[in-house]
Scaffold this active site. Structure first.
Site, PDB file in Angstrom:
ATOM      1  N   GLU A 149      23.920  58.138  55.425  1.00 12.55           N
ATOM      2  CA  GLU A 149      23.272  58.734  54.266  1.00 12.55           C
ATOM      3  C   GLU A 149      21.853  59.248  54.516  1.00 12.55           C
ATOM      4  O   GLU A 149      21.458  60.262  53.951  1.00 12.55           O
ATOM      5  CB  GLU A 149      23.236  57.699  53.120  1.00 12.55           C
ATOM      6  CG  GLU A 149      24.600  57.337  52.565  1.00 12.55           C
ATOM      7  CD  GLU A 149      25.264  58.490  51.839  1.00 12.55           C
ATOM      8  OE1 GLU A 149      24.553  59.357  51.285  1.00 12.55           O
ATOM      9  OE2 GLU A 149      26.508  58.534  51.829  1.00 12.55           O
TER      10      GLU A 149
ATOM     11  N   SER B 290      60.397  16.770  12.673  1.00 12.69           N
ATOM     12  CA  SER B 290      60.125  15.335  12.587  1.00 12.69           C
ATOM     13  C   SER B 290      58.835  14.917  13.264  1.00 12.69           C
ATOM     14  O   SER B 290      58.357  13.795  13.053  1.00 12.69           O
ATOM     15  CB  SER B 290      61.294  14.552  13.192  1.00 12.69           C
ATOM     16  OG  SER B 290      62.455  14.707  12.412  1.00 12.69           O
TER      17      SER B 290
END
Length: 832
Positions: A98, A477
């Site tokens: 770069e 139940s």
């Protein structure tokens, strides 16, 4: 004589002078233009000093209680790093790719800018290469839009100077490495290293460093996953630049060039599967922390125990697959035509789009003969299935019927079928299918409500509906212990005798105008003690008991366990568990019984820290804490005037106090959960449920070989829901199984058969290594010998008598006024 200058020479001299004037004038005008541009643009430019405090987007992390990664959320993958984390080979790869002169220039590359200006002038295009240093890219990334205009370029240059004056070179490069886009949602060099190579920066090879350094130029079209040839060309360019600049020698260059690239998509290293939990945390994080919760680098630690969660996952998976296997084979997921002379690669393309689900691997049947079927899988393997591997696959007819056992492979499979295979316990492949049934499990710490495990369905990717928290199902139940608790608070005892006989009630909503509740087995046992009635899960006893204590009283009483009045019907069907509840709310209710009578609030988030490691939230749950000095003092204070049951509210996973914490100055102060039922009441109900596990409908749990377990099964009408809720003193858990569309699970699919195996699988792991925790008998409980038939106190020396537990005042009353017990029992008998 005066010198004589030839006319051509004078002309050249004059032209040179004009050129000099012109150049000087252009420079002056250019400088004036730049000055004016700076004067116009500068006031609008941000301060470069703000980069010192920049907040990069960092995903939210969700961890288990023991620090294992459960999920990450956010728009980007990013792992912020410091320059000290960047090895030289990576730094020089980036600079070579770069900005080779980064450490020597003042922020801009004059030669590059002039070259770009020349290209613009000669081509007429604004899109030209060159001219941007790393500093300029940082200016663009943080402050400017991507539009291509002369004003934006000038702003970029001016900002570059400001940045160079405000920050060191290493600070600028660090910003660049953390901000740059590397493709595939990876922002920052560390996230890119993890995604493409599954490595940290210090583990990267020279070739991998060069590859990563090449990506910011073409992150989407030049990364090695999307376009390997182009990525390798870019890698070669970077390596060449590094060699030319002297950052690597010839040997290093040759070795890096020869290295094969091993990149592939490495997803975040999730260490524990808890997607339903993670989604709850994500939703709560946004609600509490705002829209930036997923991108501000928060780390949320939950209460989830990773080993318990793994056990819950495995237990639910195994139980639902076992249920599905019991009910037959629904056929191939799809059927495709296999091309003539198809090769493995051709077959693999046929199953593109199918993904493994909880170990159920997709494949296409490539060949079938009399003895074997071959299934090609996406990873290149081929599973050979014999008749044993498919013998379970009797054809599904309905929820209670299946076809005959297959005798040949061809009765089940044919070439072109898209099917699922899985490993059996011996590691051999067998035919499978994704269950249509669903399930859920919640595990809690009954002392403070910390959620130790939660799973809301078979597979989150296929269904994000969290049945552990969002469902409203009849409890069957498993709701009876709350009714029994109300009865024990109303004068009944475990020895009270109720008539288990047929009942008929008028009901205009039914076709015949009558409601005739019945027991699951269709049998009636006549007079029966309450202990035995719960052990055998007698429905008619529960209805008579509810009628005796009063529906309104019971309806208000059960809200003490955390249920809302809207969840529970105010009629006799409440006795059969028609309340619409979630597994989480059931676990919370059972926690009241397990911890001795205190209502705790389930909570999921223990701590939240920000990106700097600063704590911004710390849960301070209200605790049962039965033996804490503060609790003993509170109990003594309230003994004369017991507190009424508190109002309850809905579940919020972020804290144990409905998202409230103690004051900052007192964040660790002990908070006591409110007492909602008498400790003796809780002990009596626990005593009954211990017998349910020892010798009743929950006896399958005795496979755990522990004597400190209590619980209750639950099954609803037409077997639509199967439940098991149970606990010891340290862990409470609820398991549920059913279909989302409320279809029947099939005949005989009771809670003990469908849900209890999930609970057992979870508790086996949750209690592993934990000594048995006997249930502590509270003061005011005594034992007495009773007659097995009448439930009354037995004469001394009666060989048929048995030991029963009572509140002290109840056994005293039985001794002095046995007619009182008989009167209560007659009230329960007189229901027709």
């Amino acid at each position: 004589m005066p010198s004589q200058v030839a006319p051509p020479a004078r002309l050249l001299f004059r032209l040179a002078r004009y050129a000099l004037y012109l150049g000087f004038g252009a420079a002056v005008l250019g400088g004036l233009g730049l000055g004016i541009a700076y004067w116009l643009i500068s006031p609008r430019l941000p301060s470069a000093e703000s980069l010192r405090d920049v907040q990069l987007q960092v995903p939210l992390k969700v961890l288990s209680a023991d620090g294992k990664l459960m999920a990450t959320f956010g728009e980007t993958r990013r792992i912020p790093i410091h320059m000290s984390d960047v090895p030289d080979r990576l730094k020089y790869a980036v600079l070579s790719a770069e900005d080779a002169d980064f450490y020597s220039h003042s922020g801009i590359d004059v030669t590059g800018i002039l070259r770009a200006v020349w290209l613009v002038a000669t081509t007429g295009s604004k899109h030209v290469a060159g001219g941007s240093t790393i500093t300029q890219q940082v200016a663009r990334q943080f402050f400017l839009s991507p539009e291509v205009t002369y004003t934006r370029k000038l702003s970029e240059i001016f900002l570059a100077f400001r940045i160079e004056n405000a920050l060191s070179k290493d600070e600028i490069l660090e910003l660049y490495l953390n901000k740059s886009f590397f493709g595939n949602r990876a922002y920052g060099i560390a996230a890119a290293a993890e995604f493409y190579y599954g490595k940290t920066l210090d583990q990267l090879t020279q070739a991998e460093c060069a590859m990563l350094a090449s990506l910011p130029k073409f992150p989407s079209t030049g990364n090695p996953i999307n376009n390997m040839p182009r990525a390798l060309l870019r890698r070669a360019y970077v390596l060449g630049r590094m060699h030319d600049l002297g950052h690597i020698d010839q040997a290093g260059y040759d070795q890096a060039m020869a290295e094969q690239d091993q990149s592939f998509a490495h997803e975040p290293p999730i260490e524990i599967e808890a997607s339903y939990v993670a989604e709850l945390v994500r939703q709560e994080a946004i609600e509490r922390l705002g829209n930036d919760a997923l991108n501000n680098g928060y780390v949320i630690q939950t209460t989830i125990d990773s080993s318990d969660q793994e056990a819950a996952n495995q237990a639910l998976r195994d139980a639902l697959i076992d249920y599905d296997t019991r009910h037959g084979y629904r056929g191939a997921e799809a059927h495709v035509e296999i091309p003539a002379n198809a090769q493995p690669a051709d077959l693999i393309r046929l199953i593109d789009g199918y993904r493994s689900v909880n170990g159920l691997v997709p494949g296409v049947v490539s060949h079938v003969d009399a003895e074997t079927a071959l299934v090609q899988m996406a990873d290149g393997q081929s599973a050979a299935l014999d008749i044993k591997a498919v013998e379970w696959a009797r054809s599904y007819i309905d929820d209670s019927r299946r076809g005959g056992t297959p005798k040949q492979i061809g009765e089940v499979l044919k070439p072109g079928d898209i099917v699922r295979v899985l490993r059996d316990q011996e590691g051999a492949w067998k035919l499978g299918q994704i269950p249509a049934v669903q399930g859920a499990l919640v595990g809690l710490d009954p002392d403070d409500g910390a959620i130790r495990s939660m799973i809301g369905g078979f597979n989150f990717s296929r269904s994000k509906y969290n049945r552990a928290t969002q469902s409203s199902r009849s409890a069957g139940s498993s709701f009876k212990p709350f009714i029994y608790s109300a009865a024990f608070d109303h004068g009944f005892t475990p020895a009270s005798v109720i008539n288990d006989a047929p009942l008929v009630f008028p009901d205009v909503s039914r076709p015949d105008g009558l409601w005739t509740p019945s027991n699951d087995d269709g049998k009636f046992d006549g007079p029966i003690r309450l202990r035995e009635a719960l052990v055998r899960s007698k429905n008619l006893v529960s209805v008579r008991l509810l009628d005796a204590i009063g529906v309104h009283y019971a309806h208000e009483y059960v809200t003490r366990f955390g249920f809302t009045a809207q969840q529970v019907p105010e009629n006799l069907s409440m006795a059969l568990g028609t309340a619409a509840v979630s597994p989480l709310s059931m676990a919370r209710g059972y926690a009241v019984i397990a911890n001795g009578g205190f209502l705790v609030d389930p909570y999921l988030i223990a701590t939240i820290v920000d990106r700097d490691g600063k704590s911004i939230y710390h849960a301070n749950p209200a605790r049962a804490c039965r033996d804490c000095p503060e609790r003993l003092q509170e109990e003594a204070r309230l003994q004369a005037a017991p507190a009424s049951a508190p109002a309850t509210s809905g579940f919020s996973p972020i804290s144990a106090a409905h998202a409230e914490t103690a004051a900052a100055t007192d964040v660790d102060a002990l908070r006591l959960a409110p007492r909602v039922i008498d400790a003796r009441n809780a002990y009596l109900v626990t005593s009954l449920m211990r017998d349910v596990v020892r010798r009743g409908t929950g006896s399958g749990a005795m496979v755990l070989k522990r004597n400190d377990l209590a619980g209750k099964t639950g099954t609803t009408n037409d077997y639509r829901d199967a439940w098991f809720s149970g606990f010891n003193a340290r862990v409470v858990a609820t398991a549920w199984v059913g279909f989302d569309d409320f279809s029947s699970l099939g005949s005989r699919e009771f809670g003990a058969k469908s849900a209890l195996p999930i609970w057992i699988g979870f508790m086996r792991a949750a209690l592993d290594g934990m000594d048995e925790q006997p249930f502590e008998m509270p003061a005011g409980i005594t034992t007495a010998r009773i007659d097995r038939d009448s439930g009354l106190l037995a004469p001394a020396g009666d060989p048929d008598s048995m030991i029963e537990y009572f509140k002290t005042e109840d056994v005293n009353q039985l001794a002095t006024r046995p007619d009182k017990q008989s009167e209560e029992q007659r009230e329960a008998y007189d229901v027709f």
